[in-house]
Design a protein around this motif. Sequence first.
Motif, PDB file in Angstrom:
ATOM      1  N   THR A  24       1.265  -2.951   0.174  1.00 39.16           N
ATOM      2  CA  THR A  24       1.645  -1.863   1.519  1.00 39.16           C
ATOM      3  C   THR A  24       2.283  -3.614   2.434  1.00 39.16           C
ATOM      4  OG1 THR A  24      -0.177  -0.434   1.179  1.00 39.16           O
ATOM      5  CG2 THR A  24       0.672  -0.557   3.610  1.00 39.16           C
ATOM      6  N   ASP A  47      -0.114   0.091  -6.829  1.00 43.59           N
ATOM      7  CA  ASP A  47      -0.687  -1.002  -5.967  1.00 43.59           C
ATOM      8  C   ASP A  47      -1.529  -2.609  -6.880  1.00 43.59           C
ATOM      9  OD1 ASP A  47       1.032  -0.045  -4.043  1.00 43.59           O
ATOM     10  OD2 ASP A  47      -0.086  -0.005  -2.202  1.00 43.59           O
ATOM     11  N   TYR A  66      -1.062   3.265   8.297  1.00 40.04           N
ATOM     12  CA  TYR A  66      -0.526   3.210   7.271  1.00 40.04           C
ATOM     13  C   TYR A  66      -1.000   1.810   6.223  1.00 40.04           C
ATOM     14  CZ  TYR A  66       3.010  -1.117   7.378  1.00 40.04           C
ATOM     15  OH  TYR A  66       3.691  -2.093   7.220  1.00 40.04           O
ATOM     16  N   ARG A 109      -6.352   2.253   3.961  1.00 33.64           N
ATOM     17  CA  ARG A 109      -7.039   2.424   2.854  1.00 33.64           C
ATOM     18  C   ARG A 109      -8.643   2.111   3.103  1.00 33.64           C
ATOM     19  NH1 ARG A 109      -2.608   3.970   3.105  1.00 33.64           N
ATOM     20  NH2 ARG A 109      -0.575   3.370   2.112  1.00 33.64           N
ATOM     21  N   SER A 166       6.117   0.674  -2.931  1.00 30.18           N
ATOM     22  CA  SER A 166       3.900   0.653  -2.438  1.00 30.18           C
ATOM     23  C   SER A 166       3.975   0.621  -1.150  1.00 30.18           C
ATOM     24  CB  SER A 166       3.794  -0.994  -2.351  1.00 30.18           C
ATOM     25  OG  SER A 166       2.402  -1.042  -1.905  1.00 30.18           O
ATOM     26  N   THR A 167       4.625  -0.061  -0.341  1.00 26.94           N
ATOM     27  CA  THR A 167       4.956   0.514   1.672  1.00 26.94           C
ATOM     28  C   THR A 167       5.551   1.200   1.506  1.00 26.94           C
ATOM     29  OG1 THR A 167       5.441  -2.013   1.340  1.00 26.94           O
ATOM     30  CG2 THR A 167       5.663  -0.980   3.140  1.00 26.94           C
ATOM     31  N   ALA A 177       3.567   3.948   0.891  1.00 27.33           N
ATOM     32  CA  ALA A 177       2.005   4.032   2.341  1.00 27.33           C
ATOM     33  C   ALA A 177       2.803   4.472   3.367  1.00 27.33           C
ATOM     34  CB  ALA A 177       1.500   2.430   2.202  1.00 27.33           C
TER      35      ALA A 177
END
Length: 593
Positions: free
Chosen positions: A57, A193, A267, A271, A347-348, A351
């Motif tokens: 992320t 990820d 964000y 997680r 991924s980023t 997220a």
Amino acid sequence: MGNHNVLFTLLSCVFFMGLIGWWTYRKTKGTNTTTEGYFLAGRGLSGGFIAGALILTNLSAEQMIGLNGQSYGANMTNMAWEVTAVLAIVIMTLILLPRYLGGAFTTLPQFLRDRYDEGVRRLAVLLFMLGYVLVTIPSTLYSGALAVLKLFDVPGLLDLSYTQSVWLMVWVIGIIGAFFAIFGGMKAIAVSDTLIGGGLIIVCSIIPLVGLFQLGDGSISEGLKTITTVHPEKMNAVGSSSDSVPFLTIFTGMIWANLFYWGTNQYAIQRTLGAANLAEGQKGVLYTGFFKLLVPIFMMIPGIIAFHLYGGKMNPVDLAFPTLVSNILPWYLQGFFLVVLLGAVFSTFNALINSAATMFALDVYKPLNPNVTDQKLLRLSKWFGAVLALVSFFVSPLLMYAPDGLWELIRRFTGFFNIPVIAVVLIGIFAKRVPAIAAKVAICFHVIAYYMYLWGTKQLFGVQLEINYIHVYAILFFIEIAMMLIIGKVSPRKEVWKFTPKPSVDMKPWKYSLLVSVILIGLMFAFYIVFSPIGLAYENGVVSPYFVPALLGLGAVTGLLGYLSVSKWNKKYSNYVEKQTVPSEEDKKQFPA
């Protein structure tokens, strides 16, 4: 790149992407049927998955492109954003994460609603949304587009202009990423990820090694000697006042900017909020700290290698890393690199879209419609994510006009929302009588004052304030803290706010959390010794005579503090966490689960 190489790269990329998608589907099938499953992976993530999700992320193409561009054009001073993040990671691990998990929060705005009121929650959501759609998501897509454009020579391949190629790549990458973001869910993001994170480490290890091999005419050691003895100032991370990150800024605004990201940015912290228990959450956050310390090697040294290989005339500087990769990476590895690059971008991007959808669903729509079903909430959140992604496709290509490079642009613009959020959160935790109106005043003041610093004074009075924006972070942070405390003194809350623990997971801390925190902080100082005028930036050789004694002294201090953390502090910390986050019998009666 020849046509057969392009075809092989694309086919191998599709193969690896398909493999990751198949494995992710197998591991996450049936987990996205509820809001908790979609947004928090059912609160069942282990430390390894949390670390994989956090690092992917955080580390995207914007780091690969932006940080290498900064080291190519200047020096290593921008590594401060990565290395000093360790301090924020430790604070998140030991202080903030127990509070978040102890309160069973899904979003940071939920905590702000619990501490202040609904108005503060809505202001925080607005800040996050504007930051995501105007800065963070566009920068992620643009940096990925730039790398793919250079890797495949898209303008030459498709006979397009540079501008047209950027627009095309943004939309292609964005549409594919949006599909995964909207239909994946948090657990899918965490699983994919972790797989891509392994690939990222491999690729980011290969590129500097191959670059040094070429720079040293077939010898990695000669390449190392070149970057440490020819223009050694490029290896210096101790910035002067003329650098974009002066050394003193580490002790002013950077502390609070990093703490915002690792401790309050939705964000990122989302997680950790999906952790199976506090111990796994702490493991995941601390593991991430070790990856952050490797960022200067993986994502800044290649920029310096590019400087030595190609000279310092590249414009924009953000082309340094893509140019290096396209020139030195063997054609049979470029498909693997493309997978990792796109995986980091997705991924980023995923997220950000997932977190924005989470806040929209739980902090905007549900408070207005408290009886909404999970199925409708999920459907609406996916539509919102799609609209947000579409808007970002139009904003992203505009970043090509950033005069000082992508990295500098991102850091400046995040100043609109990072400082007021962390100030409001810290006051909310530690000052029990500060009312909601204080937080609202601080947020509004910050946006106006920061605008005046960036553009307002020049537009209105013809005067540009010559203060580094990171110092401005700190100035505004302390002004806003003082404002809220004064308002709290003049017009305090009628009742003292009390945090009411209602954990959904086990709150026993990880027994090695203090020890690993000490080790991380010791390594942070070690990196500054290495990349300093007594280390690799020494002008009269590879390193100075003070280099080894400095590292040995630091090792002794770190070892002593590590011993104390195990033998003296662990029990006290565990008792502190239990007292703060485990509900008493009285709390259980007053606030039943």
